[in-house]
Design an enzyme around this catalytic site. Sequence first.
Site, mmCIF file in Angstrom:
data_model
loop_
_atom_site.group_PDB
_atom_site.id
_atom_site.type_symbol
_atom_site.label_atom_id
_atom_site.label_comp_id
_atom_site.label_asym_id
_atom_site.label_seq_id
_atom_site.Cartn_x
_atom_site.Cartn_y
_atom_site.Cartn_z
ATOM 1 N N HIS A 20 0.513 -1.427 0.204
ATOM 2 C CA HIS A 20 -0.110 0.220 0.064
ATOM 3 C C HIS A 20 0.616 0.857 -0.184
ATOM 4 O O HIS A 20 1.733 1.649 1.076
ATOM 5 C CB HIS A 20 -0.391 0.178 1.076
ATOM 6 C CG HIS A 20 -1.996 0.321 1.185
ATOM 7 N ND1 HIS A 20 -3.049 0.407 0.965
ATOM 8 C CD2 HIS A 20 -2.555 2.179 1.716
ATOM 9 C CE1 HIS A 20 -4.181 1.917 0.360
ATOM 10 N NE2 HIS A 20 -3.374 2.483 1.542
ATOM 11 N N LYS A 165 -9.805 6.899 -4.516
ATOM 12 C CA LYS A 165 -8.835 7.451 -4.135
ATOM 13 C C LYS A 165 -7.823 6.730 -4.057
ATOM 14 O O LYS A 165 -7.205 5.819 -4.241
ATOM 15 C CB LYS A 165 -9.219 7.297 -2.079
ATOM 16 C CG LYS A 165 -7.908 8.676 -2.184
ATOM 17 C CD LYS A 165 -8.613 9.162 -0.596
ATOM 18 C CE LYS A 165 -8.179 8.338 0.584
ATOM 19 N NZ LYS A 165 -8.009 8.890 2.474
ATOM 20 N N LYS A 167 -3.559 7.453 -4.660
ATOM 21 C CA LYS A 167 -2.506 8.143 -3.797
ATOM 22 C C LYS A 167 -1.365 8.464 -4.447
ATOM 23 O O LYS A 167 -0.713 7.784 -4.837
ATOM 24 C CB LYS A 167 -2.314 7.125 -2.309
ATOM 25 C CG LYS A 167 -2.901 6.630 -0.933
ATOM 26 C CD LYS A 167 -2.985 7.175 0.239
ATOM 27 C CE LYS A 167 -3.726 6.752 1.295
ATOM 28 N NZ LYS A 167 -3.643 7.584 2.482
ATOM 29 N N ASP A 196 -5.356 11.666 -3.071
ATOM 30 C CA ASP A 196 -5.296 12.162 -1.054
ATOM 31 C C ASP A 196 -4.011 12.081 -0.986
ATOM 32 O O ASP A 196 -2.364 11.163 -1.687
ATOM 33 C CB ASP A 196 -5.123 10.750 -0.604
ATOM 34 C CG ASP A 196 -4.992 10.915 1.202
ATOM 35 O OD1 ASP A 196 -4.673 12.466 1.279
ATOM 36 O OD2 ASP A 196 -5.049 10.188 2.102
ATOM 37 N N GLU A 222 -7.883 15.294 -1.125
ATOM 38 C CA GLU A 222 -7.433 15.417 0.063
ATOM 39 C C GLU A 222 -6.178 15.575 0.930
ATOM 40 O O GLU A 222 -4.552 14.880 0.839
ATOM 41 C CB GLU A 222 -7.217 14.073 0.913
ATOM 42 C CG GLU A 222 -8.050 13.581 3.037
ATOM 43 C CD GLU A 222 -8.029 12.551 2.788
ATOM 44 O OE1 GLU A 222 -7.824 12.272 3.566
ATOM 45 O OE2 GLU A 222 -8.838 11.690 1.807
ATOM 46 N N ASP A 247 -7.905 16.362 6.405
ATOM 47 C CA ASP A 247 -7.236 15.230 7.384
ATOM 48 C C ASP A 247 -6.977 15.193 7.943
ATOM 49 O O ASP A 247 -6.596 15.286 9.533
ATOM 50 C CB ASP A 247 -7.200 13.580 5.996
ATOM 51 C CG ASP A 247 -6.655 11.880 6.843
ATOM 52 O OD1 ASP A 247 -6.995 12.360 8.047
ATOM 53 O OD2 ASP A 247 -6.376 12.050 6.458
ATOM 54 N N LYS A 271 -12.091 10.930 11.823
ATOM 55 C CA LYS A 271 -11.588 9.209 11.588
ATOM 56 C C LYS A 271 -11.888 9.286 13.633
ATOM 57 O O LYS A 271 -10.960 10.448 13.862
ATOM 58 C CB LYS A 271 -10.031 9.651 11.211
ATOM 59 C CG LYS A 271 -9.498 9.226 9.993
ATOM 60 C CD LYS A 271 -8.381 9.317 9.575
ATOM 61 C CE LYS A 271 -8.067 9.455 8.131
ATOM 62 N NZ LYS A 271 -6.443 9.419 7.689
ATOM 63 N N GLU A 325 -14.230 6.028 3.949
ATOM 64 C CA GLU A 325 -13.418 4.478 3.140
ATOM 65 C C GLU A 325 -13.489 3.911 4.235
ATOM 66 O O GLU A 325 -12.238 3.417 4.608
ATOM 67 C CB GLU A 325 -11.898 5.456 3.282
ATOM 68 C CG GLU A 325 -10.913 5.308 2.404
ATOM 69 C CD GLU A 325 -9.723 6.248 2.634
ATOM 70 O OE1 GLU A 325 -8.639 5.802 2.201
ATOM 71 O OE2 GLU A 325 -10.165 7.333 2.710
#
Length: 382
Positions: A20, A165, A167, A196, A222, A247, A271, A325
């Site tokens: 990831h 989304k 990255k 993001d 984001e 965020d 979050k 998410e």
Amino acid sequence: MARIDRIETRILDVPTIRGHVLSMTTMRIQSIVLVTIRFDDGSVGTGEGTTIGGLAYGPESPESIRAAIDVYLAPLLTGRDGDAVLARMADVDAAMQGNPIARCAVEMALWDGHARRLGVSIAQLFGGPVRRSLPVAWTLASGDTGQDIAEAEEMLARRRHRDFKLKIGRRSVEEDVAHVAKISKAVGARASIRVDVNQHWSPEEARRGLPALEDAGVVMAEQPLAAKLLPAMAALTGGGRMAIMADEALRGPDDAFQVACAGAATAFAIKVGQSGGLARAREVMAIGRAAGLSLYGGTMLEAGICTAAALQLFCTGPEFAWGSELFGPLLLTEDILSEPLRYEDFQVHLPEGTGHGVTLDHDRVAAFDRDRPRGPTRLVSA
């Protein structure tokens, strides 16, 4: 009254289904801090504290979360009334600075135990759900354009996700824009594309990159800039049609108030870990709503316990215009729940039952426990 008898922690190291790739690190294992609170009436509550990429992402690591709980919070709370959740968190506020994820894990276990003793869900403790599911996005973060397109096509075909989304921020602005544009073109009108940057752009890079991303069909960016750059973030919110989401700038209600006053976002990523718990996340939601901002149910890529607890809270709140998410459990090679959360028809569905509505698979928990017995070591002579 159910008094807190003891608080136990363990760290699970669970591999991810693929690397990831974020702007600051690449995750191949997610380390999950599980918290179990045992009460003197025999009841149990479970919480989870999970962060992203260790200290590469933020100031807390799995090890620091566990140490904060074992060394400071457990001695402070043991023997006290576990039904008075807000009073116990006030005790924590008086004794500890920072450490929002450690706080969240303990608070979550307290809410879970309290709700189970009452025979209700956490959502009912916060006023009851107004919906039974939320749209759920999937993050495309393999770092490879072709693989990301294939993943998106698979998710669309399975009707699991249609919001994606991406990255970005690790490569040059031009390379990132080209990468995003190819994926956006491939999925077309069948999906929405967000990005993001995880704070990795300078203001100048954002001024170049955001218009190009908007031309490529991106609808939301984001945290493109560092959390501290509120005036620069505010300048971006009026620069185009694209939504700008805060965020990392949101580390609890105080930060949310500052971001809202500065006009430094058009949307909040909520979050529960980053906010410092469910109650504080609810406050962040309220601040965002009062400021006229859109909401999004964010994730620290948590496993099933925290994902379920967050969903319990989010389903009690106002409209989440950007969905959620809450896909963290799907990124792991194995689910640690006895019955996984239900993902279908592009939604994640609220689990039934008391507390956060889910239970652990104790065999899987034991298998991934960092401190599990390893067996004898064989010595081989030369």
